[in-house]
Motif scaffolding. Structure first.
Motif, PDB file in Angstrom:
ATOM      1  N   ASN A 190      -4.938 -12.492   0.322  1.00  0.00           N
ATOM      2  CA  ASN A 190      -4.250 -11.208   0.284  1.00  0.00           C
ATOM      3  C   ASN A 190      -4.147 -10.731  -1.158  1.00  0.00           C
ATOM      4  O   ASN A 190      -3.949 -11.515  -2.073  1.00  0.00           O
ATOM      5  CB  ASN A 190      -2.846 -11.343   0.850  1.00  0.00           C
ATOM      6  N   VAL A 224      -1.402   9.303   4.007  1.00  0.00           N
ATOM      7  CA  VAL A 224      -2.062   8.564   2.937  1.00  0.00           C
ATOM      8  C   VAL A 224      -1.346   8.759   1.599  1.00  0.00           C
ATOM      9  O   VAL A 224      -1.506   7.978   0.671  1.00  0.00           O
ATOM     10  CB  VAL A 224      -3.517   9.075   2.790  1.00  0.00           C
ATOM     11  N   TYR A 246       6.618   3.772   6.264  1.00  0.00           N
ATOM     12  CA  TYR A 246       6.768   2.325   6.089  1.00  0.00           C
ATOM     13  C   TYR A 246       7.636   1.734   7.196  1.00  0.00           C
ATOM     14  O   TYR A 246       7.346   0.648   7.698  1.00  0.00           O
ATOM     15  CB  TYR A 246       7.310   2.003   4.684  1.00  0.00           C
ATOM     16  N   SER A 306      -4.943  -8.459   4.529  1.00  0.00           N
ATOM     17  CA  SER A 306      -4.471  -8.003   3.225  1.00  0.00           C
ATOM     18  C   SER A 306      -3.922  -6.588   3.333  1.00  0.00           C
ATOM     19  O   SER A 306      -4.253  -5.848   4.259  1.00  0.00           O
ATOM     20  CB  SER A 306      -5.609  -8.032   2.209  1.00  0.00           C
ATOM     21  N   ARG A 328      -4.680  -4.114   1.637  1.00  0.00           N
ATOM     22  CA  ARG A 328      -5.741  -3.109   1.571  1.00  0.00           C
ATOM     23  C   ARG A 328      -6.444  -2.938   2.927  1.00  0.00           C
ATOM     24  O   ARG A 328      -6.700  -1.823   3.366  1.00  0.00           O
ATOM     25  CB  ARG A 328      -6.749  -3.481   0.478  1.00  0.00           C
ATOM     26  N   LEU A 384      -5.197  -3.636   5.904  1.00  0.00           N
ATOM     27  CA  LEU A 384      -4.273  -3.001   6.837  1.00  0.00           C
ATOM     28  C   LEU A 384      -4.106  -1.517   6.530  1.00  0.00           C
ATOM     29  O   LEU A 384      -4.063  -0.686   7.434  1.00  0.00           O
ATOM     30  CB  LEU A 384      -2.901  -3.681   6.792  1.00  0.00           C
ATOM     31  N   ALA A 385      -4.045  -1.193   5.242  1.00  0.00           N
ATOM     32  CA  ALA A 385      -3.857   0.204   4.849  1.00  0.00           C
ATOM     33  C   ALA A 385      -5.051   1.039   5.309  1.00  0.00           C
ATOM     34  O   ALA A 385      -4.884   2.142   5.827  1.00  0.00           O
ATOM     35  CB  ALA A 385      -3.673   0.312   3.336  1.00  0.00           C
ATOM     36  N   ASN A 442      -1.390   4.792   2.788  1.00  0.00           N
ATOM     37  CA  ASN A 442      -1.471   4.387   1.399  1.00  0.00           C
ATOM     38  C   ASN A 442      -1.179   2.889   1.234  1.00  0.00           C
ATOM     39  O   ASN A 442      -0.261   2.389   1.873  1.00  0.00           O
ATOM     40  CB  ASN A 442      -0.410   5.199   0.683  1.00  0.00           C
ATOM     41  N   PRO A 443      -1.942   2.172   0.400  1.00  0.00           N
ATOM     42  CA  PRO A 443      -1.637   0.752   0.169  1.00  0.00           C
ATOM     43  C   PRO A 443      -0.204   0.522  -0.323  1.00  0.00           C
ATOM     44  O   PRO A 443       0.397  -0.489   0.021  1.00  0.00           O
ATOM     45  CB  PRO A 443      -2.659   0.331  -0.888  1.00  0.00           C
ATOM     46  N   ASN A 444       0.329   1.425  -1.109  1.00  0.00           N
ATOM     47  CA  ASN A 444       1.713   1.259  -1.575  1.00  0.00           C
ATOM     48  C   ASN A 444       2.697   1.292  -0.410  1.00  0.00           C
ATOM     49  O   ASN A 444       3.695   0.567  -0.408  1.00  0.00           O
ATOM     50  CB  ASN A 444       2.094   2.348  -2.571  1.00  0.00           C
ATOM     51  N   THR A 445       2.423   2.149   0.549  1.00  0.00           N
ATOM     52  CA  THR A 445       3.281   2.241   1.734  1.00  0.00           C
ATOM     53  C   THR A 445       3.184   0.948   2.532  1.00  0.00           C
ATOM     54  O   THR A 445       4.190   0.418   3.009  1.00  0.00           O
ATOM     55  CB  THR A 445       2.844   3.437   2.605  1.00  0.00           C
ATOM     56  N   GLN A 467       2.353  -1.948   1.337  1.00  0.00           N
ATOM     57  CA  GLN A 467       3.021  -2.962   0.528  1.00  0.00           C
ATOM     58  C   GLN A 467       4.530  -2.939   0.769  1.00  0.00           C
ATOM     59  O   GLN A 467       5.170  -3.975   0.914  1.00  0.00           O
ATOM     60  CB  GLN A 467       2.733  -2.707  -0.957  1.00  0.00           C
ATOM     61  N   ARG A 468       5.063  -1.748   0.821  1.00  0.00           N
ATOM     62  CA  ARG A 468       6.502  -1.603   1.030  1.00  0.00           C
ATOM     63  C   ARG A 468       6.899  -2.164   2.405  1.00  0.00           C
ATOM     64  O   ARG A 468       7.926  -2.837   2.532  1.00  0.00           O
ATOM     65  CB  ARG A 468       6.878  -0.118   0.938  1.00  0.00           C
TER      66      ARG A 468
END
Lengths: 261, 121
Positions: A19, A222, B11, B35, B37, B39-40, B46-49, B51-52
């Motif tokens: 990950n 996004v 999120y 990961s 990425r 899943l996003a 967004n990857p940040n979302t 991640q959150r």
């Protein structure tokens, strides 16, 4: 629908690999773009931007949202050094727009700027010659996955395919800032999904994607941050989820409220 | 792309969705979570979302960082069972509340429910 996605997830869950750590970046030293008192007047009285102040950190996908004529493209052109400001300025990585920023900013213009008679392989050479950070392998891989041959010419492609090729070229640079002007305008839903996945899959946590659009519904999931531009002024800069939480509505619904005619 | 409502924080919806998948066993105890990425990109967020959402699931104890395997679903089956019971209770309460809004009392609800459960194949 649910089962289908579950299956997909299970398939992924069995794949080996590590990950990636994706910490939410918010330290001040992660600032990438600073816009200070930016004003652009065309001719004597057409004010396209007036006193715009913004800071954009690294590691975000930011939506620059506004109706036609709100100043989105003017702001983007100034950031790319294609227009000079009447007053104020833009700094990217601490530099004014110029050769230094062009090396680290990857720009997808609103209108096609490429020679339509060029073949894909010529475009790859062209990008490779111009940009030291261009990854031919990455572009080639993405083009292959779409069954686009290096011998194909842009002019023989459908509009959707042409847009995909341009986006692939732009996203195959290892840039700090990707500026995409209306990347999803006028493409069909399948092409739009491909474009969205390509954007998500190719930027890294050290870079930022700034994309302008007026088609908010299609892309709002996004975005982690949104900027509303209205008649040359920034009227809102917010995290997209914070906006949903505070307003209890989608970014699109709130946008319609702010820009109601 | 996952079907997500645009009018609630993304999120939170991802947390709910993955929590359901853990409770239902679609993700088994100890299974690796893809990961952020991957899943996003699947979800179209967004990857940040993403991640959150992962951070929130970690905080709830449903998933944990693994030294070599990325993130995995908790091995604490008791805890998953507990969340399963909790979610069921929540849904039943919601159901009862809605039935009361329609003017049904407890005595009416039970036989109706029993009938539906029997008819459900």
């Amino acid at each position: 629908m649910y089962e289908e996605v579950n299956d997909q997830i299970n398939e992924y869950a069995n794949e080996p690999g590590q990950n990636q750590v994706y910490e939410y970046p918010n330290e001040p030293e992660r600032e990438l773009v600073r816009v200070n008192d930016l004003t652009k007047v065309y001719g004597k009285r057409t004010v396209a931007l007036e006193g715009v102040n913004l800071t954009i950190p690294r590691g975000r996908i930011v939506g620059l949202l506004g109706p036609n004529g709100s100043g989105k493209t003017t702001l983007i052109k100034i950031m790319n050094g294609l227009l000079s400001p009447t007053r104020g300025n833009v700094w990217i990585n601490g530099s004014l727009p110029g050769p230094a920023t062009k090396a680290t900013v990857s720009y997808l213009p609103e209108r096609n700027a490429l020679d339509l008679s060029m073949r894909v392989e010529e475009l790859l050479d062209f990008f490779g010659d111009f940009y030291a950070d261009f990854s031919r392998e990455r572009a080639g891989e993405m083009l292959r996955s779409l069954n686009i041959s290096p011998k194909d010419r842009l002019k023989s492609m459908s509009k959707g395919t042409r847009e995909k090729v341009q986006l692939i070229l732009v996203m195959s640079r290892e840039a700090d800032l990707y500026i995409l002007d209306e990347p999803i305008a006028g493409v069909d839903p399948a092409a739009r999904d491909y474009i969205i996945r390509t954007i998500i899959g190719n930027y890294n946590s050290n870079a930022t994607v700034l994309l302008s659009t007026h088609l908010i519904t299609d892309i709002e999931n996004v975005l982690d941050e949104v900027i509303f531009l209205k008649e040359g002024h920034v009227v809102l800069q917010s995290s997209a989820d914070a906006l949903r939480e505070q307003q209890g509505k989608s970014v699109d619904a709130y946008f319609r409220e702010v820009f109601a005619c | 792309m996952w079907k997500l409502d645009a009018d609630r924080p993304i999120y939170m919806q991802i947390v709910e969705r993955i929590e359901k998948q853990i409770i239902s066993g679609a993700y088994g105890s100890g299974d690796r979570i893809p990961s952020v990425r991957e899943l996003a990109a699947q979800a179209g967020v967004n990857p940040n979302t993403m991640q959150r959402a992962m951070t929130e699931l970690e905080r709830k104890g449903l998933i944990a960082g693994h030294r070599t395997r990325g993130r995995v679903v908790t091995e604490d089956r008791e805890m998953i069972e507990e969340r399963r019971g909790y979610m069921a209770k929540e849904m039943i309460r919601e159901f009862l509340w809605q039935m009361r809004e329609l003017g049904f009392d407890k005595e009416e609800i039970l036989p109706l429910l029993r009938q539906e459960v029997t008819d459900d194949v």
